[in-house]
Scaffold this motif. Structure first.
Motif, mmCIF file in Angstrom:
data_model
loop_
_atom_site.group_PDB
_atom_site.id
_atom_site.type_symbol
_atom_site.label_atom_id
_atom_site.label_comp_id
_atom_site.label_asym_id
_atom_site.label_seq_id
_atom_site.Cartn_x
_atom_site.Cartn_y
_atom_site.Cartn_z
ATOM 1 N N SER A 9 0.836 -1.202 0.000
ATOM 2 C CA SER A 9 0.000 0.000 0.000
ATOM 3 C C SER A 9 0.874 1.256 0.000
ATOM 4 N N THR A 15 -5.157 -0.951 5.926
ATOM 5 C CA THR A 15 -4.347 -2.152 5.683
ATOM 6 C C THR A 15 -3.197 -2.222 6.677
ATOM 7 N N PRO A 81 -4.025 -3.248 -0.181
ATOM 8 C CA PRO A 81 -5.426 -2.875 -0.339
ATOM 9 C C PRO A 81 -5.927 -3.325 -1.713
ATOM 10 N N VAL A 82 -7.236 -3.310 -1.887
ATOM 11 C CA VAL A 82 -7.819 -3.598 -3.200
ATOM 12 C C VAL A 82 -7.861 -2.306 -4.002
ATOM 13 N N TYR A 83 -7.234 -2.335 -5.168
ATOM 14 C CA TYR A 83 -7.269 -1.196 -6.077
ATOM 15 C C TYR A 83 -7.870 -1.662 -7.394
ATOM 16 N N SER A 88 -2.529 -3.644 -5.682
ATOM 17 C CA SER A 88 -1.985 -2.337 -6.045
ATOM 18 C C SER A 88 -0.909 -2.500 -7.112
ATOM 19 N N SER A 117 -7.292 -5.372 2.630
ATOM 20 C CA SER A 117 -8.448 -4.561 3.028
ATOM 21 C C SER A 117 -9.047 -3.905 1.798
ATOM 22 N N THR A 118 -10.325 -3.542 1.918
ATOM 23 C CA THR A 118 -10.995 -2.836 0.824
ATOM 24 C C THR A 118 -12.065 -1.926 1.400
ATOM 25 N N GLN A 123 -11.913 -8.158 -1.921
ATOM 26 C CA GLN A 123 -10.832 -8.530 -1.018
ATOM 27 C C GLN A 123 -10.490 -10.025 -1.091
ATOM 28 N N THR A 146 -8.881 -11.000 5.375
ATOM 29 C CA THR A 146 -9.495 -10.008 4.486
ATOM 30 C C THR A 146 -10.543 -9.229 5.258
ATOM 31 N N ALA A 148 -13.520 -5.898 4.648
ATOM 32 C CA ALA A 148 -14.177 -4.796 3.947
ATOM 33 C C ALA A 148 -14.592 -3.758 4.979
#
Length: 243
Positions: A9, A15, A81-83, A88, A117-118, A123, A146, A148
């Motif tokens: 991240s 995260t 993180p979720v991108y 990422s 994390s998202t 996730q 994981t 959210a």
């Protein structure tokens, strides 16, 4: 125990809060690698790490520093993180630089904790992708956390504590687990190719030098009788198919 944390991240928000919570349940020394600070150039797809050797990568010095810390560690923590429903760019770029490990796995005695994390969704898929990548590296067992957070600055401490405690206990136990059947299949694909005339030279030399070419799986892992038989059968079948 020694742990290396690879943070994918660019920030230190949810995260990283999850990482810090997980660390509370682990005993040992920690080495942090923040990929944002590493400034690894983008992989240019030259294929030299696969065709010639990882040392021929134009960014080898940068990547070697990180891989040396992975070799030092007993446990690996990868956070991201979720991108845009994926990892990422920072983490993907690092993974791209380790593509040769799909051909030449080596971390058979390592265990890993994946933290994702998202603010919205994705996730579990992202954690699954990271897990699959690590399994191709040879990682013995992977644990996944994981969460959210829904855009809020919050974390699920209970789940983090439960899974990170299991991860830490497994690392400290020194126990090495039998691989999944899919991992045995991939192992034997590359083992078989190393036997063939069409093998890429870097792959062939690695499999011969490590003597993995003569083993049903990494010799540190004692396969149970059924998986040992499965590995032998896969090798026999693949040799006939790929000759």
């Amino acid at each position: 125990m020694n742990y290396v944390i690879i943070n994918g991240s660019p920030r230190r928000k949810n995260t990283w809060k999850m990482v810090e919570q997980a660390k509370k349940n682990l005993n040992g020394n920690f080495e942090e690698i923040h990929l944002m600070k590493e400034k690894i150039p983008f992989c240019n797809g030259c294929f030299k790490c696969i065709l010639e050797s990882e040392e021929k990568c134009p960014h080898y010095d940068k990547i070697k520093e990180i891989l040396d810390k992975i070799k030092w560690a007993d446990g690996i923590i990868i956070s991201c993180p979720v991108y845009a429903m994926n990892v990422s760019a920072l983490l993907k770029n690092f993974f791209d630089h380790t593509a040769y490990l799909y051909h030449r796995p080596e971390f058979f005695t390592k265990k890993a904790l994946v933290i994702v994390s998202t603010a919205g969704a994705g996730q579990k898929d992202v954690a699954k992708y990271i897990d699959e990548t690590l399994r191709h590296w040879g990682i013995n067992r992977t644990y996944k956390i994981t969460y959210a957070c829904g855009g809020k600055d919050s974390i699920d401490s209970k789940n983090i504590n439960e899974i990170s405690q299991k991860f830490g206990g497994d690392v400290e136990s020194g126990k090495l687990h039998n691989p999944k059947l899919g991992d045995i299949v991939f192992y034997n694909v590359w083992r078989t190719l190393a036997h063939s005339e069409n093998s890429m030279e870097a792959d062939k030399q690695y499999w011969i030098k490590t003597d993995l070419i003569n083993n049903d799986f990494s010799p540190e892992i004692k396969l149970n009788p059924l998986k040992k038989l499965f590995s032998k059968a896969m090798f026999f079948i693949l040799k006939r198919v790929m000759k």
